[in-house]
Write a protein that holds these residues in place. Structure first.
Motif, mmCIF file in Angstrom:
data_model
loop_
_atom_site.group_PDB
_atom_site.id
_atom_site.type_symbol
_atom_site.label_atom_id
_atom_site.label_comp_id
_atom_site.label_asym_id
_atom_site.label_seq_id
_atom_site.Cartn_x
_atom_site.Cartn_y
_atom_site.Cartn_z
ATOM 1 N N ASN A 79 -2.697 62.300 -14.082
ATOM 2 C CA ASN A 79 -3.380 61.122 -13.552
ATOM 3 C C ASN A 79 -4.894 61.266 -13.664
ATOM 4 O O ASN A 79 -5.446 62.350 -13.442
ATOM 5 C CB ASN A 79 -3.011 60.909 -12.078
ATOM 6 N N ARG A 84 -8.674 58.491 -13.545
ATOM 7 C CA ARG A 84 -9.228 57.138 -13.559
ATOM 8 C C ARG A 84 -9.729 56.752 -14.943
ATOM 9 O O ARG A 84 -9.756 55.578 -15.303
ATOM 10 C CB ARG A 84 -10.374 57.036 -12.557
ATOM 11 N N ASP A 89 -3.166 48.360 -8.299
ATOM 12 C CA ASP A 89 -3.793 49.090 -7.197
ATOM 13 C C ASP A 89 -4.673 48.155 -6.367
ATOM 14 O O ASP A 89 -4.650 48.183 -5.131
ATOM 15 C CB ASP A 89 -4.617 50.249 -7.751
ATOM 16 N N GLN A 133 -0.271 54.293 -8.482
ATOM 17 C CA GLN A 133 -1.290 55.243 -8.918
ATOM 18 C C GLN A 133 -0.797 56.159 -10.028
ATOM 19 O O GLN A 133 -1.588 56.900 -10.618
ATOM 20 C CB GLN A 133 -1.782 56.055 -7.718
#
Length: 304
Positions: free
Chosen positions: A35, A37, A260, A301
């Motif tokens: 994961n 961003r 999200d 997420q």
């Protein structure tokens, strides 16, 4: 309803063979995605393949969109692929000159102080020169790396389908909880509204207020009633649930960020309803809705 989505995490590995002077050498590519961003790649490549990194980064960026990526390419016997031995005539001449000088000080020594086999073991006599990787090897590595990316994408699609189905199930449960909240909130609102109006009537009757004072009291009562109404929050919450389903059904790869944000909005409306409820049963329903929302957020997420 079936949804399509890409999991942000995934792993793929592929082993293949490359041609070299001695036949074939084994090579392995590993790609792991976690994961993240943004798109953040980290490569561990043999020095001879460092020139391929920009092309590999481009392939990963186009396929993965975002995530923390770790990529390793390991070649079993790298020197067989890129290196060849080279004899240094200068070093040999230097050693022979030194030996001849030594012989002058050792007149009784045997004729040959060093053999060819011993000479090879001396520093700098034989050195390995690294040749550039040929076009054929470059193309083969790029092709096999593309295969690894396809394997990785297939894995992410499989995981994404599981995540999307789970999110869809959670949205169904959340929708059920919202309808239960709506039904109970109407009952609570009606009861509290009736109680406020009855209290107001009693106060007016006991105090014998003027018409203007009655108007002020009435406005205050309506303001209290308005604060208890959660109809607008429920409408927005239903809209956000429909929006989440719509996002899951889109053809685009990147859905995680939008979902999200939508989940945050659903949390905001649910928290507002919880703050207004003032009823134990309604509070329990709000908690159930927030439990489903928290599970949705955890899964969202993990999506690209």
């Amino acid at each position: 309803m079936a949804f399509s989505a890409f999991s942000m995490t995934g792993y793929a590995s592929h082993t293949f063979e490359l041609p070299c002077r001695e036949g074939l050498v084994s090579a392995t590519i590993h790609v792991k995605v976690l994961n993240g961003r943004f798109f953040e790649p980290t490569f561990r490549l043999p020095h001879a393949l460092a020139h391929l990194e920009p092309a590999l980064v481009k392939m990963l960026r186009e396929a993965l969109v975002r995530g923390t990526v770790y990529c390793t390419i390991h070649i079993g016997t790298l020197f067989a692929l890129t290196s060849r031995p080279m004899v240094s005539s200068v070093a040999i001449a230097g050693y022979i000159e030194a030996l001849n000088e030594i012989k002058k000080h050792l007149p009784d020594s045997p004729g040959d102080l060093i053999s060819a086999a011993n000479l090879v073991g001396l520093p700098h006599v034989v050195e390995f020169v690294e040749d550039p990787v040929g076009h054929e090897i470059n193309e083969r590595i790029l092709a096999d790396f593309s295969t690894v990316v396809e394997m990785l994408q297939a894995e992410r699609v499989r995981e994404g389908a599981v995540l999307a189905d789970d999110i869809g199930t959670r949205l169904d449960r959340l929708e059920t909880a919202v309808e239960q909240i709506a039904e109970r909130s109407r009952e609570v609102f009606a009861a509290k509204r009736q109680r406020i109006l009855e209290n107001l009537q009693q106060l007016v009757a006991q105090a014998g207020c003027t018409e203007d004072a009655n108007e002020v009291q009435l406005q205050h009562a309506f303001a209290q009633i308005e604060k208890l109404d959660v109809h607008e929050e429920l409408v927005r919450l239903r809209t956000h649930i429909a929006s989440a389903r719509s996002i899951l059904g889109l053809d685009s790869i990147e859905k995680g960020k939008r979902l999200d944000f939508t989940t945050q909005e659903m949390f905001r409306e649910t928290n507002t309803i919880g703050a207004k409820c003032g009823d134990a049963e309604l509070g329990g329903l709000v908690i159930s809705a927030k439990v489903e929302l928290e599970k949705i957020r955890e899964q969202v997420q993990n999506l690209v």
